[in-house]
Design an enzyme around this catalytic site. Structure first.
Site, PDB file in Angstrom:
ATOM      1  N   SER A  64       0.786  -1.237   0.000  1.00  0.00           N
ATOM      2  CA  SER A  64       0.000   0.000   0.000  1.00  0.00           C
ATOM      3  C   SER A  64       0.813   1.280   0.000  1.00  0.00           C
ATOM      4  O   SER A  64       0.247   2.368  -0.131  1.00  0.00           O
ATOM      5  CB  SER A  64      -0.973   0.000   1.183  1.00  0.00           C
ATOM      6  OG  SER A  64      -2.003  -0.931   0.952  1.00  0.00           O
ATOM      7  N   ASN A 174      -9.093  -0.511  -1.547  1.00  0.00           N
ATOM      8  CA  ASN A 174      -8.182  -0.517  -2.688  1.00  0.00           C
ATOM      9  C   ASN A 174      -8.861  -0.023  -3.962  1.00  0.00           C
ATOM     10  O   ASN A 174      -8.202   0.509  -4.857  1.00  0.00           O
ATOM     11  CB  ASN A 174      -7.632  -1.933  -2.892  1.00  0.00           C
ATOM     12  CG  ASN A 174      -6.704  -2.346  -1.768  1.00  0.00           C
ATOM     13  OD1 ASN A 174      -5.732  -1.668  -1.475  1.00  0.00           O
ATOM     14  ND2 ASN A 174      -7.015  -3.446  -1.103  1.00  0.00           N
TER      15      ASN A 174
END
Length: 375
Positions: A64, A174
């Site tokens: 991430s 996401n």
């Protein structure tokens, strides 16, 4: 020029990463830049069954942390006048039928409410699965070389109920960053990898950093990533260093090094990539969780602030922290045995808290923890 220090010069840092290995990580590489210069160390092993330490200049899937790169490109396109930060995303990507209340800012701050295509954890403890992500056990292993199109990931997410009305809450998804990728590609007419090269990787000479999109290889040197799952009642552990990262797309697909992450985060907070007004927007946290636009903004217990993003990516993980002026940074790469239960999640959080305490608070109590892993 920074001064390279050996691990004997900073025994307290070497001790922390060795204790991280003792807590379950296969290997850890740590890089610290501060007023004493540069310190780099590693602990554990590069590969199960071998004795060599992880390479201090190794490539790692950064999970991430990709979001910070992606958000920076979006904001650079805002600065170029190609994107409106508070414009409806539907104006740029009409093909998805997005709620017109969802703005570009909401994507970057995780306030759009869209379903997380890698699976959604709800407050009551239930889990709604998406694609076979790393929470899926053998389902992920069997699909780890499959190519997922970002448009298909978005369509899957939009076929599920929204988590909340746009702008009314915060939830890490996401999907927001896959939409941001498609937004970048639509307004620029170039691939996200090309725009990343034009705006960040080229100017900063980040030669160890790539946006692989669908490529399964990772350049040498690198430590190995592993995944453990159950098959017919038996525990199996497989090397998943090679995988097609399109399953996570721009939510977490990039590869980098601890040196490149240091260069990137110090340049970003130091004002070398964004105009001051947009950098200020980026580092203005949402009140619920302290998330700005692609970064966490966290207070330490010793009175300071760190700008950060961390990420896990199926047996690889990366940490990235900086003081707001870029004068002190902590970047790290981790390799480990991942599994559907995210068994190392607690150790990951404890380790990051300990590192922040050591690097940013001189060993005093510090409480800046990391982002959710890419899963």
């Amino acid at each position: 020029m920074s001064i390279a220090l050996t691990d004997q010069d900073r025994p307290e840092l070497q001790k922390v990463i060795e204790e991280m290995v003792d807590s379950g990580f296969t290997g850890v590489t740590l890089r610290v830049h501060d007023e004493r210069g540069e310190w780099v160390g590693s602990a554990g092993v590069r590969k199960l069954g071998e004795s060599a330490k992880p390479p201090t200049d190794g490539h790692v899937r950064i999970g991430s942390n990709t979001k910070t790169f992606t958000a920076t490109v979006v904001l650079q396109l805002v600065a170029e006048g190609k994107i409106g930060l508070d414009a409806p995303v539907a104006d740029y990507l009409p093909e998805f039928g997005l709620d017109r209340r969802i703005t570009v800012r909401m994507l970057l701050q995780h306030t759009s409410g869209v379903f997380n295509f890698t699976g959604e954890y709800y407050d009551d403890g239930t889990f709604a699965p998406g694609i076979p992500a790393t929470t899926a056990g053998q389902g992920w292993v069997d699909n780890r070389f499959k190519t997922y199109l970002p448009e298909d990931l978005v369509r899957l997410a939009l076929s599920k109920p929204a988590r909340f009305e746009p702008g009314t809450d915060w939830s890490y998804a996401n999907t927001n960053y896959v939409l941001a990728r498609l937004l970048i590609e639509k307004v620029s007419g170039r691939s996200v990898a090309e725009e990343m090269q034009r705006l960040i990787l080229g100017p900063l000479k980040l030669t160890g950093t790539v946006a692989p999109t669908t490529q399964s290889e990772i350049s040498e040197p690198h430590a190995h990533a592993y995944y453990r799952y159950e098959d017919a009642g038996l525990q199996k552990t497989v090397d998943v260093t090679r995988q097609n990262p399109s399953w996570i797309s721009s939510g977490g697909d990039m590869i980098s090094t601890t040196q490149d992450l240091h260069t990137f985060i110090s340049a970003l907070v130091g004002g070398k990539l964004l105009p001051a007004s947009l950098l200020a927007e980026m580092c203005t946290p949402h009140p619920k969780v302290g998330y700005g636009l692609g970064v966490f903004v966290q207070d330490t217990d010793c009175g300071g602030t760190v700008i950060t993003h961390n990420g896990g990516m199926a047996g690889h993980a990366a940490l990235m922290y900086s003081t707001p002026d870029g004068g002190r940074t902590l970047t790290a790469s981790l390799n480990y045995v991942d599994d559907a239960a995210l068994s190392l999640g607690e150790a990951f959080q404890k380790a990051t808290q300990r590192l922040v305490k050591e690097v940013f608070c001189g060993g005093q109590a510090g409480s800046a923890d990391g982002a959710e892993p890419a899963q």
